[in-house]
Scaffold this active site. Structure first.
Site, PDB file in Angstrom:
ATOM      1  CB  SER A   1       9.806 -36.873 -27.773  1.00 29.78           C
ATOM      2  OG  SER A   1      10.851 -37.297 -28.608  1.00 29.78           O
ATOM      3  CG  ASN A   2      10.620 -41.726 -29.741  1.00 29.63           C
ATOM      4  OD1 ASN A   2      11.818 -41.965 -29.681  1.00 29.63           O
ATOM      5  ND2 ASN A   2      10.061 -41.159 -30.808  1.00 29.63           N
TER       6      ASN A   2
END
Ligand code: CTP
Ligand code: CA
Length: 226
Positions: free
Chosen positions: A33-34
Site C-alpha cells: 500500500s502507500n
C-alpha cells in the site's frame, strides 16, 4: 464565497471522488500500500457536497470520520476502485481522482500465509490498470481531475500526466516541500489545465483547497456561467 441555496454551482451535478490508498493483497495478512490518508479526497467530497452536488466518495482504506450527507463506498484494491468508478461513470459530471492507486499488485495472491524460507524472497508484481487513463479514453461529458505527487520536475510530469490521461485539470504537489502531500492537514499545489499552469496556490488547509478545486471545476462544467 457565499451562494444562494438555489444557485449552488454544483446543484443537480453528480461528483465522484476517490480517496485514500489502495491495498493490494499478497496473502491473508500482508499487502502493498502507500501513505495516502484520504484527507484531500474527503475534503474535496465535503466541498462538492457544500456546493450542492450529489457526491459519492469511493474510499480506499481510509480511517477518517465519515462526512455527513455523502454516500461513501469502502473498497480496497485498484481493481475494486476501477469497478466502483465505472459503475457511476455514465451519470458522473465530475470525477476527482485524489486516491493514490498502487501501480502494481502481486501476480499471485496466496490464500495461505506465505511461510518464511530462503534468505531472499522475490515477489512478482504485475501492473494495475491506470483508472484515470482508461476513463480519459472513455470521456464524453465528464470533467476529469487528476492528481500528481512528485519529488522533482513537477511541471514536466504534471503536464505529461494531464495529456496522457486526458484530464481537464491536474493538481500537482511537490511532496518534498513542507506541508505538502501525504498525511498532512495542508497542501501546496500547482494547478494545470491543457494550456499549462493556471494557479500556483499558497499553503492551504486541505478543506480550503478542496473548496477552491471544486469551485474551479464547477466553473468549467459545460453550461457554467462566467
Ligand atoms: N491513477 C489511476 N490509476 C493508477 C495510477 C494512478 O487512476 N493505476 C491516477 C491517480 O489517482 C492520480 C493520477 O493517476 O489522479 C496520477 O497518479 P500518479 O501515481 O502520480 O501517476 P502515474 O501515472 O502512476 O505515474 P508515476 O507513479 O510513475 O509517477
Ligand atoms: Ca503511480
Amino acid at each position: 464565497r457565499l451562494y444562494e441555496r438555489s444557485q449552488l454551482p454544483l446543484s443537480g451535478k453528480k461528483v465522484v471522488v476517490t480517496a485514500g490508498g489502495t491495498v493490494e493483497r499478497i496473502d491473508p495478512v500482508r499487502y502493498i500500500s502507500n501513505d495516502s490518508s484520504g484527507k484531500m479526497g474527503f475534503a474535496l467530497a465535503k466541498a462538492a457536497h457544500e456546493l450542492g452536488a450529489d457526491v459519492t466518495l469511493l474510499a480506499a482504506n481510509t480511517h477518517l470520520p465519515l462526512p455527513a450527507g455523502i454516500r461513501v463506498v469502502h473498497l480496497e484494491s485498484a481493481q475494486e476502485m476501477y469497478d466502483a468508478v465505472l459503475a457511476e461513470w455514465s451519470v458522473t459530471d465530475i470525477l476527482v481522482k485524489a486516491a493514490a492507486v498502487a501501480d502494481y499488485r502481486a501476480k499471485e495472491v496466496s490464500d495461505r500465509k506465505i511461510k518464511k524460507s530462503g534468505e531472499t524472497l522475490t515477489l512478482e508484481l504485475v501492473k494495475n490498470i491506470d483508472i484515470l487513463e482508461s476513463l480519459g479514453k472513455q470521456k464524453t461529458k465528464q470533467l476529469l481531475i487528476g492528481f500528481a505527487a512528485e519529488t522533482n520536475d513537477l511541471e514536466k510530469y504534471a503536464m505529461d500526466k494531464l495529456q496522457r490521461k486526458n484530464c481537464d485539470l491536474l493538481i500537482a504537489n511537490d511532496v518534498t516541500r513542507e506541508g505538502a502531500g501525504f498525511g498532512t492537514d495542508t497542501n501546496l499545489v500547482n494547478i494545470y489545465d491543457t494550456t499549462g499552469l493556471i494557479e500556483s496556490l499558497p499553503l492551504l488547509s486541505k478543506e480550503e483547497l478542496g473548496m477552491r478545486i471544486m469551485e474551479l471545476a464547477a466553473a468549467r462544467l459545460p453550461g457554467a456561467q462566467e
